[in-house]
Design an enzyme around this catalytic site. Structure first.
Site, short mmCIF file in Angstrom:
data_model
loop_
_atom_site.label_atom_id
_atom_site.label_comp_id
_atom_site.label_asym_id
_atom_site.label_seq_id
_atom_site.Cartn_x
_atom_site.Cartn_y
_atom_site.Cartn_z
CG ASP A 39 -12.95 44.61 -9.79
OD1 ASP A 39 -13.00 43.50 -9.24
OD2 ASP A 39 -11.95 45.35 -9.76
CB THR B 234 -8.49 42.96 -9.29
OG1 THR B 234 -9.72 42.96 -8.56
CG2 THR B 234 -8.53 44.05 -10.34
CG ASN C 32 -5.31 42.30 -6.66
OD1 ASN C 32 -5.36 42.13 -7.87
ND2 ASN C 32 -6.36 42.15 -5.87
NE ARG D 214 -5.92 45.38 -8.44
CZ ARG D 214 -5.86 46.02 -7.28
NH1 ARG D 214 -4.84 46.84 -7.03
NH2 ARG D 214 -6.81 45.87 -6.37
CG ASP E 216 -13.49 44.46 -6.15
OD1 ASP E 216 -13.68 43.23 -6.05
OD2 ASP E 216 -12.55 45.05 -5.58
CG HIS F 212 -14.02 43.53 -1.55
ND1 HIS F 212 -13.52 42.32 -1.11
CD2 HIS F 212 -13.45 43.75 -2.76
CE1 HIS F 212 -12.69 41.83 -2.01
NE2 HIS F 212 -12.64 42.68 -3.03
CG ASP G 216 -11.94 41.58 -11.78
OD1 ASP G 216 -13.12 41.31 -11.47
OD2 ASP G 216 -11.28 42.46 -11.20
CG HIS G 217 -12.58 38.67 -8.98
ND1 HIS G 217 -13.59 39.15 -8.18
CD2 HIS G 217 -11.66 39.68 -9.06
CE1 HIS G 217 -13.28 40.37 -7.76
NE2 HIS G 217 -12.13 40.72 -8.30
CG HIS H 6 -12.57 38.26 -4.98
ND1 HIS H 6 -11.31 38.42 -5.50
CD2 HIS H 6 -13.01 39.52 -4.67
CE1 HIS H 6 -11.00 39.71 -5.52
NE2 HIS H 6 -12.00 40.40 -5.02
#
Length: 547
Positions: free
Chosen positions: A35, A76, A97, A159, A301, A305, A348-349, A488
Site C-alpha cells: 500500500d 486503495t 475508498n 478492502r 500507507d 500518510h 495500489d498507488h 495520494h
C-alpha cells in the site's frame, strides 16, 4: 549434435508450458500489494536491502520499470480492485475508498454491506465484495477449477483483503484493532477456521507492542531520507516529537486497544506470520490444483500518510518489509517448493510529497479545501438558484449535485442541471489549485481509450456512482487542511508510477522500460494460468514475459 538436442529440449519445455492444461502451472500464486509504494523506492533503498527480499524478486524475476495506474482517483480500494480485475473504476465500480451513494444519499465504504455481520470479533464485519461489478483473476481461477482452487485474502484493511480475493473466496481476513486479532464476515463463513483461531490465540500483537521501535540500522546511515526531526511529519502515536526511538509501551499507556500496532513495522511482521500460517492452515499449493494467496501490506500507507516519502520512519519500514519478504519467500520455498510457485508484487498507488515541504523548497504545490470550495460555490449559486441547495457534497475531487433541487419542473430539470454544472465548473476555475474540470456529459461522451489527463478521469469515472463534476487539481496539490503528512489520488506520475514485479514459476529474468498499466497484471496472471480473463478486463498480457 549435443547443441541441437539441447535446443530441441528447450523448445519442447517452452511448448509444454504454453499448452492448455500444462502440468508446469504453479501450485500457488501469491499476489502481494504494498500500500502506497513508489517505484523509485526500489532504487532509492536498494543498497540497504538484503539479498532475499526485494533484490531476489528484482534480480531473479521480471521487473517493469515504467508501470502506471491509467486512471484517477489513485487510492486503495480502486487500486486493489484494478490489480485483480484488470479493469478500472469505470467498469469495476469501486470509485473510491468511501464515496457518496446516490441511492441512500449517504457516504459508504467500498466494501460496506449492511446485510453482513462480523465473525471472530465485534469490529467492522458489515463487509463483502458485492459493490465490485467485475470478476477478478481469483474468481476466474475458482470458476476454471470448479471451485477446487483455494483463494485466501489477508490484510490489515478489510478492502485490502476482500477485493483481491474476489467474490468466490474461501476466506478474507483483516485486523481488528480492539482485540488485536484477525476477523472476517459471514459472507465467507459463520465461524473462523481452527487455524485462524489458533493463530489469534498466540496474541502476537501484545508482544509486538511491548518493545521499542528503533531504526534497524544506525540512524546516520539513513542518507536516503531527510532529517529525523522534520516539521512536515505528524506525530505517530501521539509522540511529542516525530523522532526515533518509539517507546511503544509508553505510547500505548493504559489503552487496551491494539490500534497503535498499525503504525509500526511490527504490523508487517504480524501480517507475514498470518500469511505463513495460512499456507499450512489451508494446505495451499499442496496438490495439483493451483491456489491463490492475496497479501496486502497496509502499514506502509498508514506511516506514509503520517510522515511522507522523505521520512526516516518510512525508510525503516521498507528495510524491515524487505526482511518480511525474504522470510515469506523462504517459507514458500520450504512449504510449496522453489520454482513451484509464482509471485507478483505491486502497489495500489504511489504518493505525493508533502506540499508544504515542496512550497518551502520553492516548488509548486498547495492545499485545496473541500469545505471552503463548497461554501464559496453555494454562495455563488444562490444568485442563480435562490433558496435551493444545489450541492450535495464534494469529495474524491468530485462534486455531487443535489438532484432533488432540480425536480420542481421536470421539463427544465435537465437543462438546469447542465447550467448548474457549467456554472460550478467556471467558478472552480477561478480557485487556486484547480487545473481543470469535466462535467458528467463530457466524460460520458469521451472515449475509454482517450489519452492524457481526461482519459484517466474517464477511466476512473463510473456514471452510476461517480459525481456530476470531476475536478483536476494542479500538480503538487491535494485535498487537505494539514501541512503535515501527505496523501495520494491524483492522475500525476508521482501517484501513478508503481512497481510491478513477477517472480517464480513461468517467469523469466529481465526488466522492461516499456509503458504498462496496472490493468495488465490480471490478464498476465490469467495467461500464466491458462484461464480466461476477468469479465471486465481491459488490460493486456505483458508480452515481454512471454518473449
Amino acid at each position: 549434435m549435443q547443441r541441437i538436442i539441447v535446443l530441441v529440449l528447450v523448445t519442447l519445455a517452452n511448448t509444454a508450458w504454453a499448452q492448455p492444461g500444462a502440468t508446469t502451472k504453479p501450485k500457488l500464486v501469491v499476489g502481494i500489494v504494498v500500500d502506497q509504494m513508489r517505484q523509485e523506492y526500489l532504487s532509492r533503498y536498494y543498497s540497504k536491502f538484503g539479498d532475499g527480499g526485494f533484490k531476489r524478486l528484482m534480480g531473479d524475476g521480471f521487473m517493469l520499470r515504467n508501470a502506471h495506474y491509467n486512471y484517477a482517483p489513485t487510492v486503495t480500494g480502486p487500486g486493489h480492485a484494478s490489480v485483480y480485475s484488470g479493469s478500472t473504476p469505470s467498469i469495476h465500480g469501486i470509485i473510491g475508498n468511501d464515496f457518496y451513494d446516490k441511492d441512500t444519499r449517504k457516504t459508504v465504504n467500498c466494501v460496506q454491506d449492511s446485510t453482513r455481520k462480523a465473525v471472530g470479533a465485534d469490529g467492522n464485519g458489515d463487509v463483502s465484495p458485492w459493490r465490485m461489478l467485475s470478476s477478478t483473476v481469483t474468481d476466474e481461477l475458482k470458476l476454471f477449477t470448479q471451485k477446487r482452487a483455494k483463494v485466501i485474502g489477508i490484510s490489515f484493511k478489510d478492502r485490502g483483503a476482500v477485493l483481491p480475493a474476489g467474490h468466490m473466496a474461501d476466506g478474507a481476513y483483516w485486523f481488528d484493532g480492539k482485540t488485536g486479532t484477525f476477523m472476517t464476515s459471514n459472507y465467507y463463513m459463520t465461524q473462523l477456521p481452527a487455524w485462524v483461531t489458533k493463530f489469534n490465540s498466540l496474541n502476537l500483537p501484545a508482544q509486538y507492542l511491548n518493545q521499542t521501535w528503533n531504526t534497524l540500522l544506525p540512524i546516520a546511515q539513513y542518507t536516503e531520507s531527510g532529517p529525523d526531526d522534520s516539521p512536515y511529519e505528524k506525530k505517530i502515536g501521539g509522540k511529542s516529537k516525530p523522532v526515533f526511538p518509539y517507546d511503544l509501551p509508553a505510547l500505548r499507556g493504559k489503552s487496551t486497544s491494539y490500534d497503535l500496532l498499525y503504525v509500526t513495522p511490527f504490523a508487517n511482521d504480524f501480517l507475514t506470520e498470518m500469511s505463513k500460517a495460512s499456507l499450512a492452515g489451508e494446505s495451499l499449493g499442496k496438490d495439483d490444483v493451483t491456489d491463490f494467496l492475496c497479501i496486502s501490506y497496509s502499514t506502509t500507507d498508514a506511516v506514509g500518510h503520517a510522515v511522507g516519502p522523505q521520512a526516516v520512519e518510512l525508510e525503516d519500514i521498507y528495510l524491515r518489509l524487505d526482511r518480511n519478504l525474504a522470510d515469506l519467500l523462504k517459507t514458500l520455498d520450504k512449504e510449496v517448493g522453489a520454482g513451484k510457485y509464482t509471485v507478483f508484487l505491486t502497489a495500489d498507488h504511489a504518493v505525493a510529497d508533502v506540499p508544504q515541504y515542496l512550497k518551502d523548497s520553492k516548488m509548486p504545490a498547495g492545499y485545496f479545501s473541500n469545505e471552503f470550495a463548497q461554501a464559496k460555490l453555494e454562495g455563488y449559486l444562490e444568485s442563480y438558484f435562490p433558496g435551493r441547495k444545489i450541492i450535495a457534497g464534494i469529495g474524491n475531487e468530485q462534486v455531487f449535485l443535489n438532484h432533488d433541487a432540480f425536480q420542481k419542473d421536470p421539463k427544465s430539470s435537465g437543462i438546469e442541471m447542465m447550467i448548474a454544472s457549467e456554472l460550478i465548473g467556471k467558478y472552480l476555475m477561478t480557485m487556486d489549485g484547480v487545473a481543470n474540470y469535466y462535467t458528467q456529459a463530457e466524460l460520458r461522451q469521451g472515449s475509454y481509450e482517450e489519452k492524457g489527463i481526461k482519459g484517466m478521469i474517464i477511466r476512473g469515472y463510473n456514471p452510476r456512482r461517480s459525481g456530476d463534476i470531476a475536478i483536476v487539481l494542479q500538480p503538487g496539490w491535494f485535498e487537505s487542511g494539514s501541512i503535515q503528512g501527505t496523501t495520494h489520488g491524483s492522475p500525476y506520475t508521482y501517484d501513478t508510477n508503481v512497481p510491478i514485479l513477477f517472480y517464480g514459476a513461468g517467469i523469466r529474468k529481465g526488466t522492461s522500460a516499456r509503458y504498462h498499466t496496472i490493468t495488465d497484471v490480471a490478464p498476465t496472471v490469467s495467461l500464466l494460468l491458462n484461464i480466461k480473463f476477468p469479465s471486465g478486463c481491459t488490460g493486456q498480457p505483458i508480452e515481454e514475459l512471454f518473449e
